[in-house]
Structures are given as structure tokens and as C-alpha cells.
Design an enzyme around this catalytic site. Structure first.
Site, mmCIF file in Angstrom:
data_model
loop_
_atom_site.group_PDB
_atom_site.id
_atom_site.type_symbol
_atom_site.label_atom_id
_atom_site.label_comp_id
_atom_site.label_asym_id
_atom_site.label_seq_id
_atom_site.Cartn_x
_atom_site.Cartn_y
_atom_site.Cartn_z
ATOM 1 C CD GLN A 1 26.307 83.767 40.888
ATOM 2 O OE1 GLN A 1 26.781 84.843 41.221
ATOM 3 N NE2 GLN A 1 25.000 83.566 40.833
ATOM 4 C CB CYS B 1 37.917 37.458 48.430
ATOM 5 S SG CYS B 1 39.695 37.535 48.711
ATOM 6 C CD GLU C 1 34.555 41.790 43.523
ATOM 7 O OE1 GLU C 1 34.585 40.629 43.088
ATOM 8 O OE2 GLU C 1 35.082 42.121 44.610
ATOM 9 C CG HIS D 1 38.188 40.493 44.643
ATOM 10 N ND1 HIS D 1 37.328 40.966 45.604
ATOM 11 C CD2 HIS D 1 39.293 40.057 45.299
ATOM 12 C CE1 HIS D 1 37.872 40.837 46.796
ATOM 13 N NE2 HIS D 1 39.072 40.281 46.642
HETATM 14 N N1 GLN Z 1 40.949 38.433 54.631
HETATM 15 C C1 GLN Z 1 41.091 37.462 53.588
HETATM 16 C C2 GLN Z 1 42.533 37.347 53.112
HETATM 17 O O1 GLN Z 1 43.309 38.254 53.290
HETATM 18 C C3 GLN Z 1 40.166 37.753 52.430
HETATM 19 C C4 GLN Z 1 40.457 39.060 51.720
HETATM 20 C C5 GLN Z 1 39.335 39.555 50.858
HETATM 21 O O2 GLN Z 1 38.177 39.147 51.025
HETATM 22 N N2 GLN Z 1 39.618 40.492 49.960
HETATM 23 O O3 GLN Z 1 42.891 36.373 52.537
#
Ligand code: GLN
Length: 529
Positions: A189, A377, A505, A503
Site C-alpha cells: 500500500q 575468456c 554464454e 563469451h
Molecule cells: N582479463 C582478460 C582480458 O582482458 C580476460 C577478460 C575476460 O575474461 N572477460 O583479456
């Protein structure tokens, strides 16, 4: 005709506005409408790229290279839309645009003020140019925060100007008091009063609750908050966030929103594929334990990786149990104890020195014990360094990020990064093409020789060492066709040893899980059988 849905949150943060926004998007799509979802974050950073994951969770990257809030990941995973720069706005971005315009002389003679200049810029971004049926704008933070005031004012004005082309959805919390055995509606509320004080009457209320709310409670909220009963829905804790859209639909949230817009409700949404996914998720019994080696012991820090693993598990008919292993605590001595009974290991992305020796030990253990290993990465970079140290016998091999004067800089600063001085938004960001080597494991997994994946890094595989790696068993099977940057390394002799500079993901969605995650989890399953 374009219509607008504004999603705000009250009482406390972390109620799951992002999930609710994504669910609304999904349900509208399932009715055949085109949508976009955008996030407005009231902080002053231009983007979350420079924020510590402990502050803000994962930084999600769009295909066009914008570093954004992790809610954009939910939007993409739920709806399959591909967000861009425009889908992520912060107070910092708004002010920067207005101040740049002021310096340019666009407002000559005028005093620049929060209202109308800042609010006009917010409204311009809320209205958007693209041609979609519904624009969903989620406002970060909690109503009542000083920072959200200009966003609320922009919504108030738009609701007035757009009439029934704008609907406000407000998410609040109904706490359960154990001692009194009662669910309390007072915070809701108050939160609605706060909205009304800003001149916005919410049209739809989503009540977050840990216990089922009776119709009586919904009725009470409806009448105290001037909202139709059918527009008060509850969002109980559910075993999976992916059940939220279905739960919302069962309560008629999408139909209520359409009615508010005066749009005919029509057929129930087509959620067949979604239901199939949920059925797979609910019936998966076997558990596969995957180690996540990273340095942030916070669920949200590796959100997209966790979700990608779990989605891949569902399509492999298993539950992926993620065991987080803090790389700062891994040593050569204890690595066996930490990793030996895992079905697979994923080494996470990251920045800086902290915890990298632990990651390298984990890579060494998985490589020498044939445990499926996925490096993303920084994780891929650690695979490259470990191989240099223990196979190529360059004991001092390192990344220039960790040791600028290493004689064996197998990971080095990218050429175009050498003159970069600003930290924000200057990494290699967004989607780039990558050619896969015919006959490689990854080419088989993708079923294609040309892919495009998203990046976020400054350092790269040092091509001076490429031949030596290839001769000794680590293959560079993914390469950028324009600049020869190595994007994927793999060891074909290993059960599953793949490192990606990009990446994957970020592009896994509920209905289209990423092939690398699918194959990794499948191999982990076989390993554990
Ligand atoms: N630190 C690493 C780079 O800049 C990997 C970066 C990351 O894992 N996103 O290349």
C-alpha cells in the site's frame, strides 16, 4: 500502433523485476506480437562495465558491444530478442547526452534542468524509434530512491500523453511474518502511495511472495490501491525462474495488460516449446556435478554461465549441479581433492591477478586427468598459459595483464589496445566473426565453419607462439578472418578441452541453448556415467 509498458519495483530490491519484464515480453511474443525490452538504471556510471561484479553481478554484453546490466541477459534468454546499445540506459548516459548537447549549443539561451531536459531525454529513449508492437521499459532500483525520480516523472508525463497506449506494472513485496502467521500488505500500500505521489497510478500489481496469497488478500490490495482485482497477480517463489511466464499467464497477467490497452485478448498464447522445455526441466533426475572455477562467490557474478549450463543440462535430460570453487583457494596440493570427483570443470572469465594461479592449477589437473574442461575468456587464456608452462616448458609464461615483463607473453595486449587510456567501453566488445577449422571438434559442435560470437577482453593469444602450440598438441581451431586473432583453442586428444576467447554464454537462450554448452554438458554426463 506502438504501446508501452513501464515496469517499476517497490518496497525492496531483488524482487525479480527483470524476470517479470522478460516474462511479460515472452507472453506477448507468444501471442504473435513483436516486442523489445529495455532497462533504465538510475546510477551515474555510463554503463556497468567498470563495476565490480560484487557490486552489480555480471556485466552482460550485447551483440553491438554495449556492456549492460545482467537483466538484459534475462531478456535475451526468455525472448530470444537481440538487445543493442539502445536497450540499456543509465542516468550517466542520459546526462552525458544532455551535457554534450548543451556544449554543442543545441539549447542556446536556455537553462538546462532536470525537468524538462533530462526527463525529455529519458522520454525520447523510452519512446524508441523501432517498429515493434510493445516496448517494455524496466526501471532499475526501488521507488522512493532519489535517483529514480526523473524516470518516474518521465513515466508520469508519458502516461498522460499516451493515454491508453501506456500501462504501468508495479512489482512489490508482501512479507510473511512468522510470529503472527500473517502476510502483510501494508508495504505494498505504501509503495503504491509513493507511485501515486509521483503522479502515477499503477495499472497492474505483481505481488512477490514466499507464501500463496488468498483471493482475500488480493482483493484487499486491489481496493486499497485502486487496481482491478484481475490486475493483481502474485509471483510466488518457484523452483525455476522459467516457470514465471507460465505462472503469470495462468493468472491472466498478459490478458489483463492487453485489456488495459483496450486490445482484444484473443487466443491463449502459444507456449508449446516453452512447456516442452519446462517438462524436460521438471523430469530431469540425474545430477551432473560441474565445477565453476572463479573468484566471485556470488550467484549473479557468473549469471549467464550458470544459466547456460543449466539450460544445456535440461536439453541433455540432466540437472547440472554447479559447485563453485574459489580459485584463490586452489593450490597444487589441494587441487585433486577439489576437482577429482567432478564430471567437468569450467574456468570463468575475469580480470586481474587475483586467483589466477589457482585457475592454472585447475587447468593442469583437468588437462592431465582428462576431465572435460571449458575455459571462457580469461579461462581460455589460463589454458594457454598452463600449456606454455607445463608442455612447452616456458616456466615463466604469463599474460601481459598479470606480468607485463614476462619473457614469454603467450597472452599479450592487443595491438589496438596499446594506446587506450580510458577504461570505460574500450575493450574489444561485441560480436565478431570467427572461422572454424574443418574437422575440428568445435566445427563439429557448431555444424558450421563460420560463426559469430561476443567478446569482452583486452588481451589475446600471442600469434608468435601459434606454431609451437599446434606442433605440441594444442590447436587454434577458431580464428578471426580479418585480423587472425585466435578465438578458440582445443586439444583434440583430450576428452573435451575447449577454450574460447569469446563469451558463448551470452547467446544461450531457453529455446536455443548454445551448442558448446550442450556438448560440454553431454560429455560431462558421459564422464560421470
Ligand atoms: N582479463 C582478460 C582480458 O582482458 C580476460 C577478460 C575476460 O575474461 N572477460 O583479456
Amino acid at each position: 500502433m506502438k504501446r508501452y509498458i513501464f515496469v517499476t519495483g517497490g518496497v525492496v530490491s531483488s524482487l525479480g523485476k527483470g524476470i517479470v519484464s522478460a516474462s511479460i515480453g515472452k507472453l506477448l511474443q507468444a501471442r504473435g506480437y513483436s516486442i523489445t525490452i529495455q532497462k533504465f538504471d538510475p546510477y551515474i556510471n555510463i554503463d556497468p562495465g567498470t563495476l565490480n561484479p560484487y557490486e552489480h553481478g555480471e556485466c552482460f554484453v550485447t551483440v553491438d558491444g554495449m556492456e549492460t546490466d545482467l537483466d538484459l541477459g534475462h531478456y535475451e534468454r526468455f525472448t530470444g530478442i537481440r538487445a543493442t546499445h539502445d536497450n540499456s540506459v543509465t542516468t550517466g548516459k542520459i546526462y552525458k547526452t544532455v551535457i554534450d548537447k548543451e556544449r554543442h549549443g543545441d539549447y542556446l539561451g536556455k537553462t538546462i534542468q532536470v525537468v524538462p531536459h533530462i526527463t525529455d531525454e529519458i522520454k525520447r529513449r523510452m519512446l524508441r524509434k523501432d517498429d515493434v508492437d510493445f516496448v517494455i521499459s524496466e526501471i532499475g532500483g526501488t521507488i522512493g530512491d532519489i535517483e529514480s525520480a526523473p524516470f518516474l516523472e518521465a513515466i508520469r508525463q508519458l502516461k498522460w500523453e499516451l493515454g491508453n497506449r501506456a500501462v504501468s506494472v508495479h512489482l512489490t513485496y508482501v512479507p510473511y511474518l512468522k510470529a503472527a502467521d500473517e502476510l502483510k500488505t501494508k508495504p505494498t500500500q505504501h509503495s503504491v502511495k509513493e507511485m501515486q505521489g509521483a503522479g502515477i497510478q499503477p495499472d497492474v500489481l505483481v505481488l512477490r511472495t514466499e507464501k500463496h496469497l488468498s483471493d482475500g488478500i488480493r482483493q484487499k490490495v486491489a481496493s486499497f490501491c485502486n487496481v482491478d482485482l484481475e490486475c493483481v497477480v502474485q509471483s510466488e517463489d518457484l523452483p525455476s525462474i522459467y516457470e514465471v511466464p507460465v505462472n503469470m499467464q495462468r493468472q491472466g497477467l498478459d490478458a489483463a495488460i492487453l485489456r488495459k490497452f483496450g486490445v482484444p485478448v484473443g487466443e491463449t498464447p502459444d507456449m508449446k516449446a516453452w512447456h516442452h522445455f519446462l517438462e524436460l526441466q521438471q523430469t530431469a533426475r540425474t545430477e551432473v556435478r560441474v565445477g565453476l572455477v572463479g573468484k566471485y562467490d556470488l550467484q549473479d557474478a557468473y549469471k549467464s554461465i550458470r544459466e547456460s549450463l543449466s539450460l544445456a543440462g535440461t536439453y541433455n535430460h540432466v540437472k547440472v549441479k554447479i559447485e563453485f570453487i574459489n580459485s584463490e583457494n586452489i593450490t597444487e596440493e589441494n587441487v585433486e581433492e577439489k576437482l577429482s570427483d567432478l564430471a567437468g570443470v569450467l574456468v570463468c572469465p575475469g580480470f586481474g591477478q587475483r586467483g589466477i594461479e589457482g585457475k592454472i592449477s585447475a587447468v593442469k589437473y583437468a588437462r592431465t586427468h582428462n576431465i572435460p574442461l571449458f575455459g571462457i575468456c580469461l579461462g581460455m587464456q589460463m589454458m594457454v598459459i598452463e600449456f606454455a608452462r607445463n608442455v612447452l616448458k616456458y616456466k615463466d609464461a604469463n599474460s601481459a595483464e598479470m606480468d607485463a615483463s614476462t619473457p614469454h607473453n603467450v597472452i599479450d595486449l592487443m595491438e589496438e589496445q596499446k594506446n587506450v587510456t580510458n577504461m570505460g567501453g574500450t575493450m574489444r566488445l561485441g560480436a565478431y566473426n570467427c572461422d572454424l577449422r574443418a574437422g575440428s571438434r568445435v566445427a563439429g559442435i557448431y555444424g558450421s565453419l563460420q560463426i559469430s560470437e561476443r567478446h569482452r577482453h583486452r588481451y589475446e593469444f600471442n600469434n608468435q607462439y601459434k606454431e609451437e602450440y599446434e606442433k605440441n598438441g594444442m590447436q587454434c581451431t577458431g580464428v578471426n578472418p580479418e585480423n587472425e586473432l585466435v578465438e578458440i583453442v582445443e586439444i583434440p586428444e583430450h576428452r573435451w578441452f575447449v577454450g574460447t576467447q569469446f563469451h558463448p554464454e551470452y547467446s544461450s537462450t531457453v529455446l536455443h541453448p548454445h551448442p558448446l554448452f550442450l556438448d560440454f554438458v553431454k560429455t560431462c554426463m558421459e564422464q560421470s556415467c
